[in-house]
Write an enzyme that holds these catalytic residues in place. Structure first.
Site, mmCIF file in Angstrom:
data_model
loop_
_atom_site.group_PDB
_atom_site.id
_atom_site.type_symbol
_atom_site.label_atom_id
_atom_site.label_comp_id
_atom_site.label_asym_id
_atom_site.label_seq_id
_atom_site.Cartn_x
_atom_site.Cartn_y
_atom_site.Cartn_z
ATOM 1 N N HIS A 48 57.052 -60.571 17.553
ATOM 2 C CA HIS A 48 57.712 -58.870 17.835
ATOM 3 C C HIS A 48 58.766 -58.227 17.227
ATOM 4 O O HIS A 48 59.615 -59.238 17.193
ATOM 5 C CB HIS A 48 57.466 -58.742 19.772
ATOM 6 N N TYR A 63 66.179 -59.977 17.097
ATOM 7 C CA TYR A 63 65.746 -61.019 16.971
ATOM 8 C C TYR A 63 65.859 -62.455 15.783
ATOM 9 O O TYR A 63 65.873 -62.674 15.428
ATOM 10 C CB TYR A 63 64.001 -60.549 16.241
ATOM 11 N N ARG A 77 48.265 -64.680 18.936
ATOM 12 C CA ARG A 77 47.198 -63.318 19.083
ATOM 13 C C ARG A 77 46.123 -64.198 18.732
ATOM 14 O O ARG A 77 45.615 -65.314 17.518
ATOM 15 C CB ARG A 77 47.072 -62.100 18.351
ATOM 16 N N HIS A 108 43.538 -62.797 25.402
ATOM 17 C CA HIS A 108 44.481 -62.223 24.825
ATOM 18 C C HIS A 108 46.177 -62.918 26.246
ATOM 19 O O HIS A 108 46.777 -62.961 26.106
ATOM 20 C CB HIS A 108 44.389 -61.083 24.756
ATOM 21 N N ARG A 124 48.349 -65.363 26.095
ATOM 22 C CA ARG A 124 49.745 -65.325 25.576
ATOM 23 C C ARG A 124 50.465 -64.629 26.150
ATOM 24 O O ARG A 124 51.781 -65.088 26.209
ATOM 25 C CB ARG A 124 49.143 -64.026 24.275
#
Length: 371
Positions: free
Chosen positions: A336, A345, A205, A310, A313
């Site tokens: 995320h 994750y 970001r 953005h 990304r």
């Protein structure tokens, strides 16, 4: 004359109206908030209270008399996400929504009086006074506050029931290809060109990219540590803070990004590991507005007006997915985290992340024809 019944009691007042009382689960004696025209009405009220207590949905009416304003202020002061205080930018956004759109209309209303029709009317009127984004944010904030009121057993049910009102309508973003990114990079000022490459391949970001330090790059491992972000303060100025909850990460960089960071460090010259990786001209502090202004000018110059920074990304993460990365691996690279995917994750391995970076390197070389 007082008359007893199995649950609660009723008595007729000198005015002729009937008063009802009952014992709450806490043992406290509670008087109905209003009197009743007939004994039958008082009896029905007590029967309703009794059934609510039996179903464990009864709420203390005294607690529900608290106005939204003090409850919302306390909520904002103590709100946490995954055990961490709200980010300053989030606090500023909530503060703006409360002060402009929520509290002026609803702040002095008792929580127990915030009915679904009342909220629906407020939402409809608000949509006529401001744009869809502000309306959506204000509604979502009110719903979150009242969800806490439900959890705290202040009210029995959240009155925010306008379907879809708090959900963002995401417009389809353009998907940049690598040649378009290269056009944009070349059109950017020289001191910002490597920032474009890093944003694409490290999937940062803009606030994360601006908070990078020289020491975050490990040339031997080809990794970049992303553990902070730069935010704009409502009153002006910037602050370096931790990134969004759960989004700190160390990312293996594809070879084009390793080369870009290396070039950036060479251009900067000697410096401390704690020094910013990206700066303005002549080493001045770099802010998001500077990057956005240069980006808009570059995008317009190459015929891509309307493309956002953005979107770099978005393009990089799409390429990661196309390279064969699993959902968990893409989430890991993106920073995320969700309750649904948290376990996946955690299982994404460093070795696989390095392999993804290698695949992205090969793809870049094939598309751009560069070694």
């Amino acid at each position: 004359m007082s008359k007893r019944r199995v649950f609660g009691s009723m008595r007729q007042l000198a005015s002729g109206r009937w008063q009802a009382r009952y014992t709450a689960p806490s043992g406290e004696t509670i008087t109905a908030p209003t009197t009743f025209r007939t004994k039958v009405e008082a009896s029905r009220y007590l029967a309703d209270v009794e059934s609510r207590i039996a179903a464990q949905v009864w709420q203390d009416p005294a607690r529900a008399r608290v106005a939204l304003r003090p409850f919302a202020e306390n909520w904002l002061l103590h709100r946490t996400v995954r055990g961490r205080p709200l980010a300053q930018r989030t606090v500023d956004t909530y503060r703006n929504s409360l002060d402009r759109w929520v509290l002026p209309d609803l702040g002095d209303i008792a929580l127990g009086d915030l009915t679904a029709p009342r909220v629906r009317k407020w939402h409809s009127e608000l949509a006529g006074r401001t744009g869809p984004t502000a309306t959506r944010q204000a509604y979502a904030l009110l719903r979150a506050i009242l969800n806490t009121a439900v959890d705290d057993e202040v009210i029995a049910r959240n009155p925010c029931r306008v379907k879809g009102a708090g959900q963002p309508v995401m417009k389809e973003r353009p998907l940049l290809d690598l040649r378009q990114v290269e056009q944009l990079r070349r059109a950017m000022p020289e001191h910002l060109q490597e920032l474009v490459v890093v944003a694409l391949w490290a999937h940062t970001r803009i606030g994360e990219a601006l908070a990078l330090r020289r020491g975050d790059f490990d040339p031997e491992q080809g990794t970049l540590r992303i553990e902070r972000q730069q935010i704009e303060l409502a009153g002006g100025g910037v602050r370096i803070v931790p990134p969004k909850a759960g989004s700190a990460r160390t990312t293996h960089l594809p070879r084009p990004a390793v080369a870009a960071v290396t070039r950036q460090l060479e251009q900067l010259g000697p410096g401390l590991p704690s020094a910013p990786l990206f700066t303005g001209r002549r080493g001045r502090p770099l802010r998001a507005a500077h990057v956005q202004h240069a980006w808009s000018k570059a995008a317009k110059g190459v015929g891509l007006d309307g493309v956002h920074f953005h979107d770099l990304r978005h393009a990089g993460l799409t390429l990661s997915a196309q390279s064969g990365a699993t959902l968990a691996e893409v989430m890991r690279r993106a920073g995320h985290v969700s309750s649904r995917a948290a376990l996946l994750y955690q299982h994404a391995a460093d070795q696989r992340d390095a392999a993804i970076a290698d695949l992205l390197s090969t793809y870049a070389e094939m598309q751009l024809g560069e070694p």
